[in-house]
Design a protein around this motif. Structure first.
Motif, PDB file in Angstrom:
ATOM      1  N   MET A   1       9.204  -8.473  11.278  1.00 33.35           N
ATOM      2  CA  MET A   1      10.510  -7.914  11.630  1.00 33.35           C
ATOM      3  C   MET A   1      10.892  -8.215  13.080  1.00 33.35           C
ATOM      4  O   MET A   1      12.066  -8.360  13.393  1.00 33.35           O
ATOM      5  CB  MET A   1      10.531  -6.399  11.373  1.00 33.35           C
ATOM      6  CG  MET A   1      10.420  -6.025   9.904  1.00 33.35           C
ATOM      7  SD  MET A   1      11.641  -6.802   8.827  1.00 33.35           S
ATOM      8  CE  MET A   1      13.079  -5.831   9.230  1.00 33.35           C
ATOM      9  N   GLY A   2       9.921  -8.330  13.976  1.00 29.83           N
ATOM     10  CA  GLY A   2      10.218  -8.665  15.376  1.00 29.83           C
ATOM     11  C   GLY A   2      10.805 -10.059  15.500  1.00 29.83           C
ATOM     12  O   GLY A   2      11.809 -10.272  16.197  1.00 29.83           O
ATOM     13  N   LYS A   3      10.188 -11.016  14.825  1.00 34.44           N
ATOM     14  CA  LYS A   3      10.697 -12.393  14.844  1.00 34.44           C
ATOM     15  C   LYS A   3      12.040 -12.472  14.142  1.00 34.44           C
ATOM     16  O   LYS A   3      12.941 -13.190  14.572  1.00 34.44           O
ATOM     17  CB  LYS A   3       9.702 -13.338  14.163  1.00 34.44           C
ATOM     18  CG  LYS A   3       8.427 -13.545  14.948  1.00 34.44           C
ATOM     19  CD  LYS A   3       7.479 -14.465  14.217  1.00 34.44           C
ATOM     20  CE  LYS A   3       6.166 -14.590  14.962  1.00 34.44           C
ATOM     21  NZ  LYS A   3       5.178 -15.387  14.203  1.00 34.44           N
ATOM     22  N   LEU A   4      12.176 -11.722  13.059  1.00 38.51           N
ATOM     23  CA  LEU A   4      13.424 -11.692  12.315  1.00 38.51           C
ATOM     24  C   LEU A   4      14.557 -11.168  13.193  1.00 38.51           C
ATOM     25  O   LEU A   4      15.651 -11.724  13.211  1.00 38.51           O
ATOM     26  CB  LEU A   4      13.256 -10.807  11.074  1.00 38.51           C
ATOM     27  CG  LEU A   4      14.361 -10.841  10.048  1.00 38.51           C
ATOM     28  CD1 LEU A   4      14.391 -12.186   9.353  1.00 38.51           C
ATOM     29  CD2 LEU A   4      14.153  -9.747   9.025  1.00 38.51           C
ATOM     30  N   SER A   5      14.267 -10.108  13.933  1.00 42.42           N
ATOM     31  CA  SER A   5      15.251  -9.533  14.838  1.00 42.42           C
ATOM     32  C   SER A   5      15.710 -10.552  15.882  1.00 42.42           C
ATOM     33  O   SER A   5      16.902 -10.673  16.178  1.00 42.42           O
ATOM     34  CB  SER A   5      14.646  -8.299  15.518  1.00 42.42           C
ATOM     35  OG  SER A   5      15.515  -7.804  16.490  1.00 42.42           O
ATOM     36  N   ALA A   6      14.759 -11.294  16.448  1.00 41.64           N
ATOM     37  CA  ALA A   6      15.098 -12.299  17.456  1.00 41.64           C
ATOM     38  C   ALA A   6      15.967 -13.396  16.859  1.00 41.64           C
ATOM     39  O   ALA A   6      16.921 -13.878  17.504  1.00 41.64           O
ATOM     40  CB  ALA A   6      13.814 -12.885  18.050  1.00 41.64           C
ATOM     41  N   GLN A   7      15.677 -13.795  15.627  1.00 46.49           N
ATOM     42  CA  GLN A   7      16.478 -14.840  14.983  1.00 46.49           C
ATOM     43  C   GLN A   7      17.891 -14.348  14.692  1.00 46.49           C
ATOM     44  O   GLN A   7      18.856 -15.093  14.847  1.00 46.49           O
ATOM     45  CB  GLN A   7      15.798 -15.304  13.691  1.00 46.49           C
ATOM     46  CG  GLN A   7      14.519 -16.076  13.923  1.00 46.49           C
ATOM     47  CD  GLN A   7      13.779 -16.397  12.636  1.00 46.49           C
ATOM     48  OE1 GLN A   7      14.029 -15.793  11.594  1.00 46.49           O
ATOM     49  NE2 GLN A   7      12.867 -17.350  12.717  1.00 46.49           N
TER      50      GLN A   7
END
Length: 148
Positions: free
Chosen positions: A135-141
């Protein structure tokens, strides 16, 4: 077969094989699931189990990082072994292309036009990527897409 049933079967197999690390890790997962049932007084769903396993993996990754920095390779190896066991019960992770397609679909579906709509996109995506993407990487994307 539900994820809880899969965990129970894996627990029995680990007992028969006398695999202490696998058995201990599965027992911890089952205890977390039971605790959630007791706390909420409801039967847990598949998404609840996935959330619990995801949380346990994240906790062990954080602990492994700290043990590695402290030079405690014995504890680091133990945490990594537990992570490996827990990851066997997680669904197949999404590829980068699949994540990008879901983000684009989420932005289009929610009508997001800027950073103020990021919460809407995250809320739309969360159930679709549960346990299958960080979810952290998803948020950044999502942030990159909305600011571009």
């Amino acid at each position: 077969m539900s994820l809880i049933d899969t965990l129970k079967d894996a627990q029995k197999d680990a007992m028969r094989a006398k695999d202490k690390i696998r058995l201990g890790t599965i027992r911890m997962a089952m205890a977390e699931i039971k605790q959630k049932e007791v706390d909420t007084r409801e039967e847990v769903t598949e998404s609840d189990v996935l959330a619990i396993l995801t949380k346990m993996i994240k906790q062990r990754k954080d602990a492994a990082t700290q043990f590695e920095q402290a030079g405690r390779t014995d504890l680091f190896d133990n945490e990594m072994a537990e992570i490996a066991v827990l990851e066997t019960f997680m669904p197949q992770p999404l590829s980068d292309d699949e994540v990008a397609a879901l983000i684009a679909e989420g932005i289009q579906t929610t009508g997001a036009s800027g950073m103020q709509d990021m919460g809407k996109v995250m809320a739309w995506l969360k159930p679709q990527v549960a346990g299958r993407a960080d979810m952290g990487k998803l948020s950044a994307q999502i942030k990159a897409k909305l600011t571009a």
